[in-house]
Design an enzyme around this catalytic site. Structure first.
Site: not given
Ligand code: NAP
Length: 288
Positions: A93, A168, A236
């Site tokens: 997102t 979104k 964010k």
């Molecule tokens: P998360 O669990 O915090 O995972 C974030 C991922 O991004 C990790 O694999 C992290 O790697 C990687 N990452 C972050 N910064 C990076 C960089 N500079 N270079 C390379 N990799 C990087 O987050 P999430 O919940 O999966 O969410 C991911 C996205 O989907 C976000 O934009 C969020 O807003 C969106 N989203 C989330 C949900 C939800 O319910 N969780 C639902 C819809 C959409 P590391 O493992 O090395 O930290």
């Protein structure tokens, strides 16, 4: 088409597993390499050491990282290694502007980009039932659709690049309002000393019933806020919504403003990595 998944966090890891379940996973990459190795071993695919290495061997690349700068970092990292005709899908997102920047960077190497943010929470990612809102070239979506059906239950083409992310943003404002309403109402019920599990059960089946109440109501009442959807990530998203509207008008969005203030308070107290239902912490203290 077989997918390479970049970013194996709460959402991306489940997406990768679902691609694998449908025999549509080619490779994975994660900044923290150990996560990629664990997943690759479980799914019998390659764990790449760099995003560029992944890009060189996949014709569909699915990105799921945290923030705008992370998406652009990944797009720049894969740009030189990627073959013309590849499709890059971003499920993170981020802002509509970031989607447009990513598209512009990849168009220099004849690679398509679709902004494909998702909704449905970690549960939706796990079950492969995510709602996916798509911006970009519709023909390219149709090329990728069969593979994307592995991770999403409903894929809707919205319009040109950026319109998936703008949709979104609509979703995230609504989610903020629902979080505000549910946490406040449950804190009120608790202050009334009601049997709250029964309250959640009955209210969930009436006109006020909703996904957040059904999936997070009882965990927040038990004081459990494991992610989920990290509060700092929703903060964010709401900051992105505020920037988008300020570009159009002076008016603000009261639900967005209030939720940003509340989330900031919780982040200052160290709760940014908890699920967004941690807003219940704040609502309880207000009603004490
Ligand atoms: P998360 O669990 O915090 O995972 C974030 C991922 O991004 C990790 O694999 C992290 O790697 C990687 N990452 C972050 N910064 C990076 C960089 N500079 N270079 C390379 N990799 C990087 O987050 P999430 O919940 O999966 O969410 C991911 C996205 O989907 C976000 O934009 C969020 O807003 C969106 N989203 C989330 C949900 C939800 O319910 N969780 C639902 C819809 C959409 P590391 O493992 O090395 O930290």
């Amino acid at each position: 088409m077989k997918a390479g998944v970049i970013g194996l966090g709460a959402m991306g890891a489940h997406m990768a597993r679902n691609f694998a379940k449908h025999n549509k996973l080619q490779a994975v990459y994660n900044r923290t390499a150990s996560k990629a190795q664990t997943l690759a071993d479980a799914c019998n695919v390659t764990a790449c050491e760099t995003a560029a290495e992944l890009a060189s061997q996949c014709d569909l690349i699915v990105i799921c990282v945290s923030r705008d700068k992370d998406v652009l970092e990944m797009v720049n990292a894969i740009k030189s290694a990627i073959a013309a005709g590849t499709i890059v899908i971003d499920t993170s997102t981020v802002s509509a502007d970031t989607a447009k920047q990513a598209k512009s960077i990849l168009s220099e190497v004849n690679v398509s980009f679709l902004d494909c943010p998702v909704s449905g929470g970690v549960e939706g990612a796990k079950n492969g039932t995510l709602a996916m809102m798509v911006g970009g070239d519709e023909t390219e979506l149709e090329r990728a659709r069969a593979a994307l059906n592995s991770i999403a239950g409903n894929i809707v083409y919205i319009g040109p690049c950026g319109s998936g992310q703008a949709t979104k943003a609509v979703n995230q404002i609504m989610a903020a309002g629902i979080n505000q309403a549910v946490t406040e109402a449950l804190a009120f019920g608790k202050a009334m000393k009601l049997p709250m599990d029964k309250v959640v059960d009955i209210v969930s089946t009436g006109a006020a019933g909703n996904w957040f109440l059904s999936h997070r109501g009882k965990t927040m009442l038990a004081d459990k806020y494991e992610p989920g959807f990290k509060l700092a990530l929703h903060h964010k998203d709401l900051s992105i919504c505020r920037e988008m509207i300020n570009g159009l008008t002076e008016n603000n969005l009261p639900t967005v403003e209030m939720t940003l203030i509340h989330y900031q308070r919780l982040m200052d107290q160290g709760y940014g990595d908890e699920d967004i239902s941690a807003l219940f912490r704040l609502k309880q203290t207000i009603l004490e």
